[in-house]
Design a protein around this motif. Structure first.
Motif, PDB file in Angstrom:
ATOM      1  N   ARG A  21       0.820  -1.216   0.000  1.00  7.91           N
ATOM      2  CA  ARG A  21       0.000   0.000   0.000  1.00  7.91           C
ATOM      3  C   ARG A  21       0.851   1.262   0.000  1.00  7.91           C
ATOM      4  O   ARG A  21       0.472   2.284  -0.564  1.00  7.91           O
ATOM      5  N   VAL A  40       4.299   1.700  -0.933  1.00  3.78           N
ATOM      6  CA  VAL A  40       5.275   1.951  -1.994  1.00  3.78           C
ATOM      7  C   VAL A  40       4.617   2.777  -3.097  1.00  3.78           C
ATOM      8  O   VAL A  40       3.541   2.438  -3.588  1.00  3.78           O
ATOM      9  N   ASP A  41       5.262   3.870  -3.467  1.00  2.62           N
ATOM     10  CA  ASP A  41       4.677   4.755  -4.473  1.00  2.62           C
ATOM     11  C   ASP A  41       5.776   5.232  -5.422  1.00  2.62           C
ATOM     12  O   ASP A  41       6.638   6.023  -5.045  1.00  2.62           O
ATOM     13  N   LEU A  42       5.734   4.729  -6.640  1.00  2.00           N
ATOM     14  CA  LEU A  42       6.716   5.116  -7.653  1.00  2.00           C
ATOM     15  C   LEU A  42       6.121   6.087  -8.664  1.00  2.00           C
ATOM     16  O   LEU A  42       6.652   6.257  -9.758  1.00  2.00           O
ATOM     17  N   SER A  43       5.016   6.742  -8.281  1.00  2.00           N
ATOM     18  CA  SER A  43       4.382   7.717  -9.175  1.00  2.00           C
ATOM     19  C   SER A  43       5.382   8.816  -9.531  1.00  2.00           C
ATOM     20  O   SER A  43       6.162   9.271  -8.695  1.00  2.00           O
ATOM     21  N   SER A  61       6.230   3.896 -12.647  1.00  2.00           N
ATOM     22  CA  SER A  61       4.955   4.104 -11.953  1.00  2.00           C
ATOM     23  C   SER A  61       3.985   2.965 -12.246  1.00  2.00           C
ATOM     24  O   SER A  61       3.099   2.682 -11.435  1.00  2.00           O
ATOM     25  N   THR A 110       3.917   0.419  -9.529  1.00  2.00           N
ATOM     26  CA  THR A 110       3.097   0.835  -8.388  1.00  2.00           C
ATOM     27  C   THR A 110       1.625   0.521  -8.615  1.00  2.00           C
ATOM     28  O   THR A 110       0.921   0.099  -7.699  1.00  2.00           O
ATOM     29  N   ASP A 111       1.154   0.709  -9.852  1.00  2.00           N
ATOM     30  CA  ASP A 111      -0.250   0.415 -10.152  1.00  2.00           C
ATOM     31  C   ASP A 111      -0.586  -1.036  -9.829  1.00  2.00           C
ATOM     32  O   ASP A 111      -1.697  -1.350  -9.394  1.00  2.00           O
ATOM     33  N   THR A 137       1.354  -3.196  -7.670  1.00  2.00           N
ATOM     34  CA  THR A 137       1.591  -3.562  -6.269  1.00  2.00           C
ATOM     35  C   THR A 137       0.492  -3.029  -5.365  1.00  2.00           C
ATOM     36  O   THR A 137       0.101  -3.684  -4.394  1.00  2.00           O
ATOM     37  N   LYS A 138      -0.043  -1.861  -5.693  1.00  2.00           N
ATOM     38  CA  LYS A 138      -1.090  -1.299  -4.834  1.00  2.00           C
ATOM     39  C   LYS A 138      -2.383  -2.107  -4.908  1.00  2.00           C
ATOM     40  O   LYS A 138      -3.195  -2.051  -3.988  1.00  2.00           O
ATOM     41  N   SER A 181      -5.281  -5.109 -11.586  1.00  2.00           N
ATOM     42  CA  SER A 181      -4.942  -4.005 -10.689  1.00  2.00           C
ATOM     43  C   SER A 181      -6.181  -3.300 -10.151  1.00  2.00           C
ATOM     44  O   SER A 181      -6.114  -2.154  -9.726  1.00  2.00           O
ATOM     45  N   ASN A 199      -6.482  -0.612  -7.030  1.00  2.00           N
ATOM     46  CA  ASN A 199      -5.136  -0.135  -6.709  1.00  2.00           C
ATOM     47  C   ASN A 199      -5.130   1.282  -6.143  1.00  2.00           C
ATOM     48  O   ASN A 199      -4.146   1.680  -5.514  1.00  2.00           O
TER      49      ASN A 199
END
Length: 674
Positions: A121, A123-126, A131, A134-135, A137-138, A378, A381
């Motif tokens: 929740r 981790v954010d690679l935006s 990115s 991240t879409d 993993t979230k 996803s 997400n």
């Protein structure tokens, strides 16, 4: 006695959940105070401390076929199943309950699984080139895994969950029927079986993802008496139109991989029964009788050069009136139980999800639509954080608490339409399309817009047809390998490549682009889209793909939605299609049948009406609307081989003629200044 037990169970459940009750949900995507209460109910201490599992319970169907199910019961401190009857959640899966068990075990390791979920929740690679990771993993942290497997928090709160291998898959006997009538009958019979068990109150809900969402809609349309609520995640109402052959183009990426995975998994034997000396020989004989269900049909349609040489199974698929096709044409208007539909604007089944909501005849609140901006794997997400919608497992729990336990938690006041606007944020709306939306024509013109220099031709979109007659040519190509369509066809796997999945400029190297002037104010696009093309072919067939894009001031071209059509399969099913008040199509649904084939005449104009799945998007000031036109859509789709042979993969022509104009019928709210 049974009624008394059922009543007592409902009272106990209501009392246990009393601290989390909320009279109504705020009309916001996060649900306000009610949304926080739903999350607390799902994440907090539950009524029962443990889960007891009955493995491989035999369930005999009316034709004698034995299905196998795992039954998850709430259990006491000693690990023993409770004696009080509970509402029951049924999940019918082709992905094997063994897979569900393994995934459930992985996310049920004390402390470790919670830590992994929290990392997913957080981790954010935006804003980075990664990115897209991240879409994905979230989604793991968005509760989707509990919708797909089992939700132990839900079970501990006082539900029994039954996960059943559909016939011909997992450890169940039979030949895989792939969502047809016999499998649909099985689902109804499993619901009836679950309702009659001593551990059930007789109130049944259904949950699950993808295939297990689709069979929920099928069961709902049959209205078995015990069924009380549905929570389908990324479902379809017609897998032929959505996935197998949208617009007549055969899915050559998702379908082969999916069929190989399901057919491979169904061949895994029940090793525990082997060790016990109780191996099911009927299971083995059934698998030997049909080891590779429908893979033969897929190979046949992609390699056979003549229509009359196609396998009879394929011929059946290509006739819209066949029993096979009709079994897949689900009618959501027949569903009478509360239904919460979730999906994504780039899901492989996006063409169905908003359409299912629209066709449900239930009042708002009893029907809900939740659409994110994600792909098939996803979903959810963007959830579970301040200002964002609740997680998928939280919404599912609140839905079942309301409709199976009678808890007044406000979930029926949520939405009823909760949407992620592409180009904007999350919104709630009373309907989809949003009120005040009007379809209007924007005409394709050869006049240069000055924004698409890298494309085969840089054209424009105007509110009036161009007075000149122009002919533009586009040839089949392979730039679709780097596209949002490719990310959609791979269920989101290739979306980690931002330069392909989020920016269409590489794909546009092999397409015609038609771009509007920039909008003067925020302009909403809400609803289905139709594109009319006036085409000319050099052969007796062709294959067209169109995308509708949001183009930023920096030239970034983001695909909002896309549609495709094989030219000879252009006949429209008027009974399923919709039109604007002026008669223009808003959703032209093709018949996709050999019965209605109309090969184009080489050199003569041929009009095509292409359906583009509905969207919710907002063009910000300075952004432009764009329509891209391509001659094909490989590898998302490929026409059946006989039609590829007919087309010769030759270049195709777009005739821009004010007498027979080409245009996009776009649903707009606001004043874009066009």
């Amino acid at each position: 006695m049974r009624y008394a037990l059922r009543t007592a169970a409902l009272v106990v459940a209501a009392v246990a959940s009393a601290p989390f009750l909320s009279p109504s949900a705020a009309a916001t995507p996060d649900g306000g105070a009610a949304g926080a209460a739903w999350a607390a109910a799902e994440d907090g201490p539950q009524q029962y401390p443990n889960v007891f599992i009955e493995w491989d319970v035999p369930i005999t169907m009316s034709d004698g076929t034995v299905l196998k199910g795992n039954v998850y019961h709430p259990a006491d401190a000693m690990g023993q199943p409770i004696s009080t009857p509970t509402p029951t959640i049924v999940n019918m899966t082709p992905y094997t309950k063994l897979g569900s068990m393994i995934a459930d075990s992985m996310i049920s390791v004390p402390w470790l699984s919670d830590a992994v979920m929290q990392v997913a929740r957080d981790v954010d690679l935006s804003g980075t080139p990664f990115s897209g990771i991240t879409d994905l993993t979230k989604a793991l942290g968005g509760g989707l895994i509990r919708n797909f497997t089992v939700d132990r928090q839900l079970i501990k709160s006082g539900y029994t969950q039954v996960v059943v291998d559909v016939r011909g898959t997992g450890f169940s006997q039979g030949i895989w029927d792939l969502l047809r009538e016999r499998e649909q009958q099985d689902t109804v019979e499993v619901i009836d079986w679950a309702a009659r068990q001593a551990w059930s109150t007789g109130d049944i809900g259904m949950n699950g993802v993808s295939y297990s969402g689709l069979n929920q809609l099928q069961a709902g349309a049959k209205n078995p008496p015990a069924l009380k609520a549905l929570f389908p995640v990324v479902p379809s109402r017609n897998p032929f139109r959505d996935l197998v052959a949208p617009g007549g183009g055969i899915g050559v990426t998702f379908m082969p991989a999916w069929l190989l995975a399901v057919n491979g998994a169904k061949l895994v034997p029940d090793l525990a029964s082997v060790l016990r000396g109780q191996f099911d020989m009927k299971w083995l004989l059934d698998r030997l009788a049909d080891p590779f269900t429908f893979l033969d049909a897929l190979v046949n349609i992609l390699i056979t050069p003549e229509i009359d040489q196609l396998d009879p199974k394929v011929q059946t698929l290509l006739h819209s009136g066949s029993a096979f096709r009709q079994a897949w044409e689900n009618d959501p208007s027949r569903i009478t139980v509360p239904t919460f539909v979730t999906g994504g604007w780039h899901d492989v089944f996006v063409n169905s999800q908003a359409d299912v909501y629209r066709r449900l005849t239930l009042p708002p609140g009893q029907k809900q639509l939740f659409m994110g901006a994600g792909y098939h794997i996803s979903n959810g997400n963007e959830s579970g954080r301040p200002g964002l919608p609740p997680r998928m497992d939280v919404l599912q729990r609140a839905w079942f608490d309301k409709w199976l336990k009678g808890i007044d938690n406000g979930i029926d006041d949520y939405g009823p339409v909760t949407l992620r606007q592409q180009g904007g944020g999350w919104i709630t709306a009373p309907s989809f399309p949003q009120p005040g939306t009007e379809h209007r024509r924007m005409y394709l013109s050869a006049a240069p817009s000055g924004t698409g220099a890298a494309s085969v031709h840089d054209g424009s979109l105007f509110a009036e047809p161009s007075p000149t007659v122009d002919r533009l040519t586009v040839a089949p190509g392979l730039t679709g390998v780097c596209s949002r369509d490719m990310a959609q066809e791979t269920a989101g796997v290739t979306s980690i490549i931002d330069g392909c999945s989020k920016d269409a400029r590489i794909q546009e190297l092999n397409g015609l682009t038609f771009t509007s002037a920039p909008v003067a104010e925020p302009t909403s696009i809400s609803g289905p889209i139709a594109v009319r093309l006036n085409t000319v072919h050099d052969a007796t067939d062709g294959y067209w793909n169109v995308t509708v894009n949001d183009v930023g001031p920096d030239g970034y071209s983001s695909v909002l939605s896309s549609g495709q059509l094989v030219s000879s399969l252009r006949a429209i099913d008027e009974g399923l299609s919709t039109r604007s008040p002026n008669g223009d199509y808003t959703d032209p649904v093709p018949d996709l049948s050999l019965d209605s084939m109309r090969p184009p005449v080489p050199g003569e104009p041929t009009t095509l009406d292409i359906s583009v799945p509905g969207i919710e998007a907002v063009l910000q000031p300075g952004h432009r609307l764009r329509v891209d036109v391509y001659a094909g859509n490989f590898p998302r789709g490929l026409a059946p081989m006989p039609l590829v042979v007919d087309s010769g993969l030759r270049p195709q022509h777009l005739l821009l003629d004010p007498i027979r104009p080409s245009f996009v019928n776009i649903p707009v709210r606001g004043n874009p200044g066009w």
